[in-house]
Design a protein around this motif. Structure first.
Motif, PDB file in Angstrom:
ATOM      1  N   LEU A 132       0.777  -1.323  -0.047  1.00 28.74           N
ATOM      2  CA  LEU A 132      -0.174  -0.317   0.000  1.00 28.74           C
ATOM      3  C   LEU A 132       0.831   1.227  -0.081  1.00 28.74           C
ATOM      4  CD1 LEU A 132      -2.256  -1.351   2.872  1.00 28.74           C
ATOM      5  CD2 LEU A 132      -2.767  -1.350   0.586  1.00 28.74           C
ATOM      6  N   ARG A 133       0.464   2.292  -0.656  1.00 25.30           N
ATOM      7  CA  ARG A 133       1.267   3.543  -0.509  1.00 25.30           C
ATOM      8  C   ARG A 133       0.994   4.091   0.590  1.00 25.30           C
ATOM      9  NH1 ARG A 133       3.096   7.258  -4.743  1.00 25.30           N
ATOM     10  NH2 ARG A 133       4.997   7.756  -3.671  1.00 25.30           N
ATOM     11  N   LYS A 134      -0.084   3.968   1.319  1.00 21.07           N
ATOM     12  CA  LYS A 134       0.024   4.369   2.688  1.00 21.07           C
ATOM     13  C   LYS A 134      -0.559   3.709   3.456  1.00 21.07           C
ATOM     14  CE  LYS A 134      -1.557   9.159   1.284  1.00 21.07           C
ATOM     15  NZ  LYS A 134      -2.631  10.282   1.198  1.00 21.07           N
ATOM     16  N   ASN A 135       0.106   3.472   5.019  1.00 24.95           N
ATOM     17  CA  ASN A 135      -0.274   2.463   5.774  1.00 24.95           C
ATOM     18  C   ASN A 135       0.052   3.162   7.100  1.00 24.95           C
ATOM     19  OD1 ASN A 135      -0.618   0.575   7.653  1.00 24.95           O
ATOM     20  ND2 ASN A 135       0.776  -1.022   6.638  1.00 24.95           N
ATOM     21  N   ASN A 136      -0.712   4.042   7.850  1.00 22.75           N
ATOM     22  CA  ASN A 136      -0.291   4.750   9.014  1.00 22.75           C
ATOM     23  C   ASN A 136      -0.586   4.210  10.247  1.00 22.75           C
ATOM     24  OD1 ASN A 136       1.320   7.060   9.516  1.00 22.75           O
ATOM     25  ND2 ASN A 136      -0.185   8.516   8.963  1.00 22.75           N
ATOM     26  N   THR A 137      -0.240   2.889  10.295  1.00 18.69           N
ATOM     27  CA  THR A 137      -0.578   1.992  11.614  1.00 18.69           C
ATOM     28  C   THR A 137       0.551   1.643  12.552  1.00 18.69           C
ATOM     29  OG1 THR A 137      -0.638   0.084  10.174  1.00 18.69           O
ATOM     30  CG2 THR A 137      -2.731   1.138  10.268  1.00 18.69           C
ATOM     31  N   GLY A 138       1.254   2.652  13.292  1.00 25.70           N
ATOM     32  CA  GLY A 138       2.157   2.197  14.001  1.00 25.70           C
ATOM     33  C   GLY A 138       3.485   2.481  13.549  1.00 25.70           C
ATOM     34  N   TYR A 139       4.461   2.206  14.407  1.00 23.53           N
ATOM     35  CA  TYR A 139       5.823   2.426  14.005  1.00 23.53           C
ATOM     36  C   TYR A 139       6.133   2.058  12.476  1.00 23.53           C
ATOM     37  CZ  TYR A 139       6.997   3.267  18.925  1.00 23.53           C
ATOM     38  OH  TYR A 139       6.811   3.812  20.380  1.00 23.53           O
ATOM     39  N   ASP A 140       7.053   2.648  11.743  1.00 18.41           N
ATOM     40  CA  ASP A 140       7.427   2.288  10.377  1.00 18.41           C
ATOM     41  C   ASP A 140       8.668   1.491  10.519  1.00 18.41           C
ATOM     42  OD1 ASP A 140       7.342   3.865   6.960  1.00 18.41           O
ATOM     43  OD2 ASP A 140       7.544   1.687   7.545  1.00 18.41           O
ATOM     44  N   LEU A 141       8.376   0.096  11.117  1.00 20.42           N
ATOM     45  CA  LEU A 141       9.681  -0.620  11.140  1.00 20.42           C
ATOM     46  C   LEU A 141      10.510  -0.982   9.844  1.00 20.42           C
ATOM     47  CD1 LEU A 141       8.043  -2.967  13.895  1.00 20.42           C
ATOM     48  CD2 LEU A 141       9.318  -1.255  14.298  1.00 20.42           C
ATOM     49  N   LYS A 142       9.877  -1.139   8.959  1.00 18.31           N
ATOM     50  CA  LYS A 142      10.818  -1.364   7.671  1.00 18.31           C
ATOM     51  C   LYS A 142      12.040  -0.570   7.511  1.00 18.31           C
ATOM     52  CE  LYS A 142       8.108   1.091   3.931  1.00 18.31           C
ATOM     53  NZ  LYS A 142       7.068   1.786   5.023  1.00 18.31           N
TER      54      LYS A 142
ATOM     55  N   ILE B 193       8.109  -2.455  -3.689  1.00 17.05           N
ATOM     56  CA  ILE B 193       8.551  -1.028  -3.962  1.00 17.05           C
ATOM     57  C   ILE B 193       7.973  -0.393  -4.922  1.00 17.05           C
ATOM     58  CG2 ILE B 193      10.269  -1.841  -5.674  1.00 17.05           C
ATOM     59  CD1 ILE B 193      12.110   0.415  -4.626  1.00 17.05           C
ATOM     60  N   GLN B 194       7.445   1.002  -5.045  1.00 14.61           N
ATOM     61  CA  GLN B 194       6.756   1.624  -5.941  1.00 14.61           C
ATOM     62  C   GLN B 194       7.528   2.239  -6.902  1.00 14.61           C
ATOM     63  OE1 GLN B 194       3.212   2.596  -5.261  1.00 14.61           O
ATOM     64  NE2 GLN B 194       3.364   3.256  -7.497  1.00 14.61           N
ATOM     65  N   CYS B 195       7.317   1.917  -8.370  1.00 21.00           N
ATOM     66  CA  CYS B 195       7.969   1.943  -9.411  1.00 21.00           C
ATOM     67  C   CYS B 195       7.192   3.126 -10.519  1.00 21.00           C
ATOM     68  CB  CYS B 195       8.218   0.759 -10.256  1.00 21.00           C
ATOM     69  SG  CYS B 195       9.142  -0.469  -9.312  1.00 21.00           S
ATOM     70  N   PRO B 196       7.995   4.028 -10.904  1.00 27.30           N
ATOM     71  CA  PRO B 196       7.243   5.035 -11.551  1.00 27.30           C
ATOM     72  C   PRO B 196       7.173   4.807 -13.227  1.00 27.30           C
ATOM     73  CG  PRO B 196       9.229   6.035 -10.769  1.00 27.30           C
ATOM     74  CD  PRO B 196       9.277   4.406 -10.455  1.00 27.30           C
ATOM     75  N   GLN B 197       6.285   5.238 -13.811  1.00 29.21           N
ATOM     76  CA  GLN B 197       6.000   5.047 -15.130  1.00 29.21           C
ATOM     77  C   GLN B 197       7.673   5.454 -16.015  1.00 29.21           C
ATOM     78  OE1 GLN B 197       2.077   4.233 -15.763  1.00 29.21           O
ATOM     79  NE2 GLN B 197       3.692   4.406 -17.558  1.00 29.21           N
ATOM     80  N   ARG B 198       8.008   4.686 -16.914  1.00 32.75           N
ATOM     81  CA  ARG B 198       9.179   4.955 -17.453  1.00 32.75           C
ATOM     82  C   ARG B 198       9.034   6.136 -18.588  1.00 32.75           C
ATOM     83  NH1 ARG B 198      12.998   1.326 -16.985  1.00 32.75           N
ATOM     84  NH2 ARG B 198      14.959   1.749 -17.978  1.00 32.75           N
ATOM     85  N   SER B 199       9.641   7.207 -18.603  1.00 30.27           N
ATOM     86  CA  SER B 199       9.565   8.389 -19.281  1.00 30.27           C
ATOM     87  C   SER B 199       9.681   7.788 -20.887  1.00 30.27           C
ATOM     88  CB  SER B 199      10.567   9.424 -18.961  1.00 30.27           C
ATOM     89  OG  SER B 199      10.450   9.785 -17.433  1.00 30.27           O
TER      90      SER B 199
END
Ligand code: FAD
Ligand code: S2G
Ligand code: ZN
Length: 489
Positions: A203-213, A231-237
């Protein structure tokens, strides 16, 4: 290579026995997953795992394990933890601070067999892959889907995604895509006692507790072995272009940087600095024709990545004319095709290989306030010269003091090229360089990490309270200290 007179092997760690090897052989079940120098002489096969990319650090491990699954990593670590066997997690072994090879006889756990792409979501651009995936392979896979890996570095052909996270690698695209601390969505990691931590969030957003990763990104294998990454990968230009400029002073480089941000703005994807010294070494080693007719004290390589080739090259062309007219840039050239794009990049990406080819290199990967970025090179060169070591002869072993790096990130790579590693050179450079950095509130390690090389210098960039908290985290996750001992803290 480096020897370690000031480090003693930790007596708490057991020596490897045939029983240990029998356990691992039975667990892994295939000869391709184990290189056994305990019950047989496998010294030659083990050598590449004991020596780092620069051939500066050398360990004496007798056992290399290549797990094929998270479960095997878990069982290996649980066994090592129960039997006090020290472990070095290893990816592509391209690290530059001595972190990826043993100091003594630690077991090498090499991740190269866990190299599968697990899934890719073509709408969100979320990639899930095993840690042993080679960076270039992952980027090629993404290119076939119209996406790009948000990290690029000269070692892409060998380094692993897991190693990239473990070192929080920065590289050539950070200016555009940001740090792994922002693009990584989740990880799976195995702790020293074999606990499998599944934080493989997509998920792009997961605000549930310490971000241990985040703790494991940049931990250099000292608190767990990363086994999977999301990992979130952008569109290739659709359109990428590159310009190569020659400039008369570092002031003008700073002006060019400001102009590039202003005029190229959203299509600017890289701004790399190279000095004449570094370019002369690439020329010396590759014998390639230089991009510009004349030589200049500084060069910069500017990459644009956008959605419309015509629009982008028009913008880049206008920018080039403007900075030439203003006298910011003395000369410049634009890539006209893919071949020229690659050959211009090679003048930046080829520096590390060229330096490695020429002998011993003292590398300082540092963050400095941009206006003083190049001053460190000049001060270091003056100091080496004053010590009578500059000369590229056997007696005066320093060939060159050069600087290049990720200008956009305020990250300088100061490299002192010598005929061989030489005590006299090291004494002139250290702790001088680290003190210079500390006086300017810089960082003694911008992107390569601490490893063995910089462990004793962490105090130049982190205060005792911070180091104390880091120790608490290390003791929480690896209380017996079996993971990558002797390094980092
Ligand atoms: P390794 O070298 O195998 O290991 C590095 C560290 O990570 C070690 O401490 C190791 O114990 C740990 N580790 C490895 N895999 C794991 C895992 N799965 N779980 C936990 N810990 C693990 N670095 C940059 O940041 N930017 C650059 O631009 C850059 N350019 C480079 C160019 C060249 C030519 C070379 C040789 C190196 C360059 N590097 C750069 C340094 C190096 O490539 C990076 O640090 C890279 O991220 C290391 O990845 P690796 O898989 O080779 O890790
Ligand atoms: C780079 C590689 C290591 C070095 O080229 O960006 O991170 O110092 C460096 O050559
Ligand atoms: Zn770099």
């Amino acid at each position: 290579s480096e020897t370690y007179p000031d480090i003693q092997r930790d007596k708490r760690f057991a020596q490897l026995t045939q029983e240990h090897v029998a356990f691992f052989r039975n667990l892994l079940g295939t000869d391709s997953a184990i290189i056994d120098g305990v019950t047989s002489d496998a010294a030659d096969d083990i050598e590449p795992f004991n020596s780092d990319w620069m051939r500066k650090y050398r360990g004496h491990c007798k056992l290399v394990l290549k797990p094929g699954s998270t479960d095997e990593v878990s069982k290996i670590l649980k066994y090592c933890n129960d039997n006090m066997l020290a472990v070095v997690p290893q990816g592509g072994n391209t690290g530059l601070v001595g972190g990826s090879v043993p100091v003594f006889d630690e077991i090498v756990v090499n991740m190269s067999r866990m190299n599968q792409i697990i899934e890719f979501d073509e709408v969100s651009g979320t990639l899930v892959a095993e840690a042993g995936c080679i960076l270039e392979g992952a980027d090629h896979f993404l290119a076939s889907k119209g996406y790009i890996f948000p990290l690029d570095l000269g070692a892409k052909g060998s380094c692993h995604i897991g190693g990239n996270l473990a070192t929080n690698a920065g590289g050539l695209r950070l200016l555009r895509y940001g740090s792994l601390h922002g693009t990584v969505l989740g990880i799976e990691v195995v702790l020293a006692d074999g606990t499998v931590v599944d934080d493989l969030c997509k998920l792009r957003k997961n605000n549930t507790g310490y971000d241990l990763k985040q703790l494991f990104i940049g931990a250099e294998g000292t608190i767990g072995i990363i086994t999977k990454v999301s990992i979130q990968c952008p569109q290739r230009s659709a359109a990428q272009n590159v310009a190569f400029f020659g400039l008369e002073s570092f002031d003008k480089v700073q002006q060019a940087f400001r102009e590039a941000k202003g005029q190229l703005s959203e299509i600017l994807s890289a701004f790399e600095l190279m000095d004449e010294g570094s370019q002369a070494l690439v020329r010396q080693v590759t014998n390639n024709k230089r991009p510009l007719e004349d030589q200049y004290p500084f060069y910069c390589l500017i990459e644009t990545s956008g959605s419309n080739a015509d629009h982008d090259s028009e913008k880049l062309q206008a920018f080039l004319e403007d900075v030439m007219e203003k006298g910011v840039v003395a000369d410049g050239t634009l890539a006209q095709d893919e071949t020229q794009y690659r050959s211009l990049w090679a003048w930046r990406e080829g520096i590390t290989e060229a330096l490695g080819h020429l002998g011993g290199v003292y590398k300082y990967d540092v963050s400095i306030p941009i206006k003083e970025l190049y001053q460190l090179v000049e001060d270091t060169r003056a100091r080496v010269d004053a010590a009578g070591l500059l000369g590229d002869t056997d007696e005066y072993p320093v060939r060159a003091v050069v600087g290049y790096g990720h200008m956009g990130d305020g990250n300088l790579h100061l490299n002192v090229s010598t005929r061989r590693f030489d005590e006299r050179v090291e004494k002139v450079l250290e702790p001088f360089v680290y003190e210079w950095i500390a006086e300017r509130q810089g960082s003694i390690s911008a992107e390569h990490g601490l490893g063995l090389m910089k462990k004793k210098y962490i105090g130049y960039s982190r205060n005792p309270t911070m180091v104390g908290l880091m120790r608490n985290i290390k003791n929480t996750f690896d209380p017996k200290g079996i993971l990558n001992p002797y390094k980092y803290l």
